[in-house]
Design a protein around this motif. Structure first.
Motif, short mmCIF file in Angstrom:
data_model
loop_
_atom_site.label_atom_id
_atom_site.label_comp_id
_atom_site.label_asym_id
_atom_site.label_seq_id
_atom_site.Cartn_x
_atom_site.Cartn_y
_atom_site.Cartn_z
N ALA A 45 -0.27 2.39 4.17
CA ALA A 45 -1.42 2.30 3.26
C ALA A 45 -1.44 0.94 2.58
CB ALA A 45 -1.37 3.41 2.23
N ILE A 46 -0.27 0.45 2.17
CA ILE A 46 -0.20 -0.86 1.52
C ILE A 46 -0.64 -1.95 2.50
CG2 ILE A 46 1.36 -2.55 0.48
CD1 ILE A 46 3.02 -0.13 -0.54
N ALA A 47 -0.28 -1.76 3.79
CA ALA A 47 -0.67 -2.75 4.80
C ALA A 47 -2.11 -2.57 5.25
CB ALA A 47 0.26 -2.64 6.01
N GLY A 48 -2.75 -1.49 4.80
CA GLY A 48 -4.16 -1.27 5.16
C GLY A 48 -4.34 -0.57 6.49
N LEU A 49 -3.29 0.08 6.96
CA LEU A 49 -3.35 0.68 8.30
C LEU A 49 -3.74 2.15 8.28
CD1 LEU A 49 -0.14 -1.11 9.51
CD2 LEU A 49 -2.46 -1.63 10.24
N VAL A 50 -3.71 2.75 7.12
CA VAL A 50 -4.21 4.13 7.01
C VAL A 50 -5.21 4.17 5.85
CG1 VAL A 50 -2.13 5.22 7.93
CG2 VAL A 50 -2.34 4.89 5.48
N PRO A 51 -6.23 5.04 5.98
CA PRO A 51 -7.25 5.09 4.94
C PRO A 51 -6.71 5.70 3.64
CG PRO A 51 -7.65 6.76 6.61
CD PRO A 51 -6.51 5.94 7.10
N GLY A 61 -2.80 -9.62 -8.34
CA GLY A 61 -4.02 -9.50 -9.13
C GLY A 61 -5.28 -9.21 -8.34
N GLN A 62 -5.21 -9.39 -7.01
CA GLN A 62 -6.40 -9.20 -6.17
C GLN A 62 -6.43 -7.75 -5.68
OE1 GLN A 62 -6.09 -11.17 -2.44
NE2 GLN A 62 -8.21 -10.78 -1.85
N ASP A 63 -7.57 -7.10 -5.82
CA ASP A 63 -7.71 -5.73 -5.32
C ASP A 63 -7.88 -5.77 -3.81
OD1 ASP A 63 -8.37 -3.17 -4.68
OD2 ASP A 63 -9.69 -2.87 -6.41
N ILE A 64 -6.92 -5.19 -3.08
CA ILE A 64 -6.98 -5.26 -1.61
C ILE A 64 -7.25 -3.88 -1.00
CG2 ILE A 64 -5.46 -7.27 -1.47
CD1 ILE A 64 -3.26 -5.22 -0.54
N THR A 65 -7.56 -2.91 -1.83
CA THR A 65 -7.69 -1.53 -1.35
C THR A 65 -8.62 -1.41 -0.14
OG1 THR A 65 -7.56 -1.00 -3.68
CG2 THR A 65 -7.89 0.84 -2.19
N ARG A 66 -9.72 -2.16 -0.15
CA ARG A 66 -10.70 -2.03 0.94
C ARG A 66 -10.63 -3.17 1.94
NH1 ARG A 66 -11.08 2.88 0.54
NH2 ARG A 66 -11.29 3.57 -1.60
N PRO A 69 -6.51 -4.90 7.37
CA PRO A 69 -5.11 -5.32 7.40
C PRO A 69 -4.92 -6.81 7.70
CG PRO A 69 -5.59 -3.71 9.14
CD PRO A 69 -6.77 -3.75 8.25
N GLU A 70 -5.80 -7.37 8.56
CA GLU A 70 -5.58 -8.76 8.96
C GLU A 70 -5.89 -9.75 7.86
OE1 GLU A 70 -7.62 -6.62 10.45
OE2 GLU A 70 -9.56 -7.49 10.97
N LYS A 71 -6.52 -9.27 6.76
CA LYS A 71 -6.87 -10.18 5.67
C LYS A 71 -5.91 -10.05 4.48
CE LYS A 71 -11.08 -11.64 7.12
NZ LYS A 71 -12.10 -10.71 7.57
N ARG A 72 -4.85 -9.22 4.64
CA ARG A 72 -4.02 -8.91 3.47
C ARG A 72 -2.81 -9.83 3.29
NH1 ARG A 72 -4.15 -2.52 2.04
NH2 ARG A 72 -6.33 -2.22 2.52
N GLY A 73 -2.37 -10.43 4.38
CA GLY A 73 -1.16 -11.24 4.28
C GLY A 73 0.08 -10.41 4.01
N ILE A 74 0.09 -9.22 4.60
CA ILE A 74 1.23 -8.33 4.43
C ILE A 74 1.80 -8.03 5.81
CG2 ILE A 74 1.96 -6.03 3.71
CD1 ILE A 74 -0.20 -6.11 1.57
N SER A 75 3.07 -8.36 6.03
CA SER A 75 3.69 -8.09 7.33
C SER A 75 4.46 -6.78 7.26
CB SER A 75 4.66 -9.21 7.70
OG SER A 75 3.97 -10.36 8.06
N ILE A 76 4.50 -6.10 8.40
CA ILE A 76 5.25 -4.84 8.45
C ILE A 76 6.24 -4.88 9.62
CG2 ILE A 76 3.42 -3.68 9.78
CD1 ILE A 76 4.19 -1.09 8.18
N VAL A 77 7.45 -4.42 9.38
CA VAL A 77 8.46 -4.30 10.44
C VAL A 77 8.81 -2.82 10.56
CG1 VAL A 77 10.79 -4.87 11.19
CG2 VAL A 77 9.42 -6.58 10.02
N TYR A 78 8.51 -2.26 11.72
CA TYR A 78 8.75 -0.83 11.90
C TYR A 78 10.19 -0.54 12.29
CZ TYR A 78 3.85 0.62 11.68
OH TYR A 78 2.58 0.91 11.27
N GLN A 79 10.52 0.71 12.10
CA GLN A 79 11.85 1.22 12.44
C GLN A 79 12.17 1.00 13.92
OE1 GLN A 79 11.97 5.32 11.48
NE2 GLN A 79 14.16 5.51 11.77
N ASP A 80 11.17 1.21 14.78
CA ASP A 80 11.40 1.02 16.22
C ASP A 80 11.01 -0.40 16.67
OD1 ASP A 80 8.71 1.20 15.97
OD2 ASP A 80 8.45 2.96 17.24
N TYR A 81 10.86 -1.30 15.71
CA TYR A 81 10.59 -2.73 15.91
C TYR A 81 9.19 -3.05 16.44
CZ TYR A 81 15.58 -1.92 15.96
OH TYR A 81 16.80 -1.44 15.69
#
Lengths: 345, 261
Positions: A45-51, A61-66, A69-81
């Motif tokens: 949800a933080i990465a914007g991948l689920v509604p 300070g920026q509201d990113i709720t809506r 994901p590609e505009k958030r600047g948040i990277s995710i590393v999954y358990q299975d890589y």
């Protein structure tokens, strides 16, 4: 840095509600909880991948709720890589660069720097399928870091690694955190791991945050039985408090200070309980005689379960101490603990 | 041990029976016409035209299935929504409906008595007795095979790969073309081949919608009706030989690329 306000997520079987979190800049924040608590969903949800149903997520300070994901600047590393199987190691790592406006020199520099600092140079042209778990993990980290994310989300990065690699990767994580100065939010179900890495953290259980704060605080002052259990407080009892004493059924435990009468809980960490075959001359206020019910090997130390009347305590003992005292099941033993080792809530 | 033997020989006997049942008639048919007759048949303009029509119409139907079916297959693989089961059931319908019924059904919406058929007539599109009609029927019967194969391909790709791609700055479009498509194209190609094969084999529905222009299966049927087995066999041999060679070539082409990738 990250501020989550009254977040509500409903997805499949998960229902996360009233999620409020604050993660400071450059923090190494631990999101903990048992399997199935919804930790990964919260990361997504933080990465914007689920509604998100309601509530807000803010970054710097920026509201990113809506925001997509590609505009958030948040990277995710999954358990299975989740490495791209059709790309080489170098192309996996380089993937995010093409979507940013970065000069070629800078791109190459970042790639080589990451390959070097994660010790991946010799693997650059390999296919991800041929890599070991630890190598895949380092590639996934490099791929996430190359875009210089504002926030790095790690989903149980250590759980799929061999124990011998975990220590190594822990060091690497700490090092990377200091180098990149990224804000890291990491999910884990292992409290020991969280304690070793994190500054602050939150414990999430069945869709809501149980407690959040500094790691030592979570460890030493759990505010609910769930948190106490989770952080490894094995000796957890429902008590009636009167004056300076807590009563576990008919067992009187001295708290050393009064805390207001009524019902409550006490918890004592198993490593704070001392066992002895005889009475000790000690300042420890609480001393009970009991009988050993069970001795369980935990590798480097032993878990000794002692019954005092009907109440079962758990103490940790090293192998040496166990042999020296000749502790065995059915033996009588004394157990001691300081009143300051008792945590009441 | 005896039981094991009995079990083994039992399964073996069944396997041999099934394989023989499938191959014997085909081999017999392939071997029946002499080389001379085969050459003579393919030099016949009508035969050649029908085979070319069959192949090109089927290829076009497969292409249309690919274009229209890919987004739907992706949707079915990635999203959960109310009525998904129903949608999947509808997609399966062309597989279970008897073929002549398909032909009649298509004619009933494209006929002059129906508003949709009227609209098509106004646009100058003719279904009855036209190549357009043949392709329409082929898409109808072939598209379920493509959608199923493509969906399976998409299902096999972890959504996490797409998630990572997007978090790294790729839009949904870039993600599809850089991650999803390169990983799923093999399944999609398999689906195209299946759809194509299904389209070539269609007879029952096409014979109702468009007896002329004549596709190969209709010609085989006509020759059998008017002249007998001997005259229909060579056309059949040419049709299946050309199809087998084409599919074989595609297989070889794709498996080669797999090694280099």
């Amino acid at each position: 840095m990250i501020k989550i306000e009254n977040l509500h997520i409903q997805l499949g079987g998960f229902d996360l509600h009233d999620i409020n979190l604050h993660v400071a800049e450059n923090d190494f924040f631990m999101l903990m909880g048992p399997s199935g608590a919804g930790k990964t969903i919260l990361l997504e949800a933080i990465a914007g991948l689920v509604p998100v149903k309601s509530g807000r997520i803010k970054v710097a300070g920026q509201d990113i709720t809506r925001l997509p994901p590609e505009k958030r600047g948040i990277s995710i590393v999954y358990q299975d890589y989740a490495l791209f199987p059709h790309l080489t190691v170098a192309n996996n790592i380089r993937y995010g660069l093409r979507f940013q406006k970065i000069e070629k020199n800078e791109r190459d520099q970042r790639l080589h720097q990451l390959l070097a600092s994660l010790n991946l140079q010799h693997l650059a042209n390999r296919s991800p399928e041929t890599l070991s778990g630890g190598e895949q993990q380092r590639v996934a980290m490099a791929r996430a870091l190359i875009v210089k994310p504002r926030v790095l989300l790690l989903d149980e990065p250590l759980s799929a690694l061999d124990p011998s690699l975990r220590e190594e990767f822990r060091l690497l994580l700490k090092q990377l955190q200091q180098q990149t100065m990224a804000t890291i939010l990491m999910v884990t179900h292992d409290f020991a791991e969280a304690l070793a890495l994190g500054h602050r953290g939150a414990i999430i259980n069945s869709g809501k945050i149980e407690q959040s704060g500094r790691m030592e605080e979570l460890f030493q002052r759990p505010q609910s039985t769930m948190v106490a259990n989770f952080v490894g407080m094995k000796n957890l009892f429902a008590v009636t408090i009167s004056g300076e004493d807590a009563w576990v059924e008919n067992l009187q435990i001295q708290l050393g200070h009064s805390r207001g009468d009524g019902q409550g809980f006490i918890a004592i960490r198993p490593e704070d309980i001392v066992l002895s075959t005889g009475q000790l001359q000690s300042s420890m206020r609480n001393c009970f005689q009991g009988r050993i019910k069970q001795v369980i090997s935990q590798g480097f130390y032993y878990e000794v379960h002692v019954n005092v009347d009907t109440i079962s305590f758990c103490a940790l003992v090293t192998k040496g101490a166990l042999l020296e005292m000749e502790l065995g099941e059915g033996e009588d033993v004394y157990l001691f603990f300081k009143s300051t080792a008792i945590h009441t809530f | 041990m005896r039981h094991k033997d009995f079990f083994f020989w039992g399964t073996f006997a069944c396997a041999v029976t099934v394989i023989a049942f499938i191959t014997l008639p085909l081999v017999q048919m392939l071997a029946a016409p002499s080389l001379e007759v085969l050459v003579e048949t393919i030099l016949d303009k009508d035969v050649l035209n029908s085979i070319v029509l069959s192949l090109s119409a089927a290829a076009l139907a497969a292409l249309i299935s690919f274009i229209l079916g890919t987004p739907l297959a992706y949707l079915l693989a990635r999203r959960e929504f109310r009525g998904k089961r129903l949608v999947e059931g509808i997609i399966d319908l062309p597989i279970i409906i008897p073929h002549p019924v398909v032909g009649i059904a298509i004619l009933s919406v494209t006929g002059r008595n129906h508003w949709f058929g009227q609209l098509l007539t106004d646009l100058g599109i003719r279904i009855m007795g036209s190549v357009t009609g043949i392709v329409t029927v082929m898409v109808f019967v072939a598209i379920p095979f493509y959608i199923k194969a493509a969906k399976e391909g998409f299902d096999a790709i972890s959504p996490r790969l797409e998630n990572v791609s997007r978090s790294l700055g790729a839009s949904m479009f870039s993600t599809f073309f850089r991650i999803t498509f390169p990983l799923a194209w093999r399944s999609m190609l398999a689906g195209i081949i299946m759809a194509c094969a299904r389209a070539i084999s269609e007879f029952g529905a096409i014979v109702i919608v468009a007896y002329h222009p004549m596709i190969a299966p209709v010609m085989i049927y006509e020759r059998f009706e008017s002249y007998g087995l001997k005259y229909s066999q060579p056309v059949a041999v040419w049709l299946i030989s050309i199809c087998l060679i084409l599919f074989l070539l595609l297989r070889i082409l794709t498996s080669r690329q797999k090694k280099s990738a």
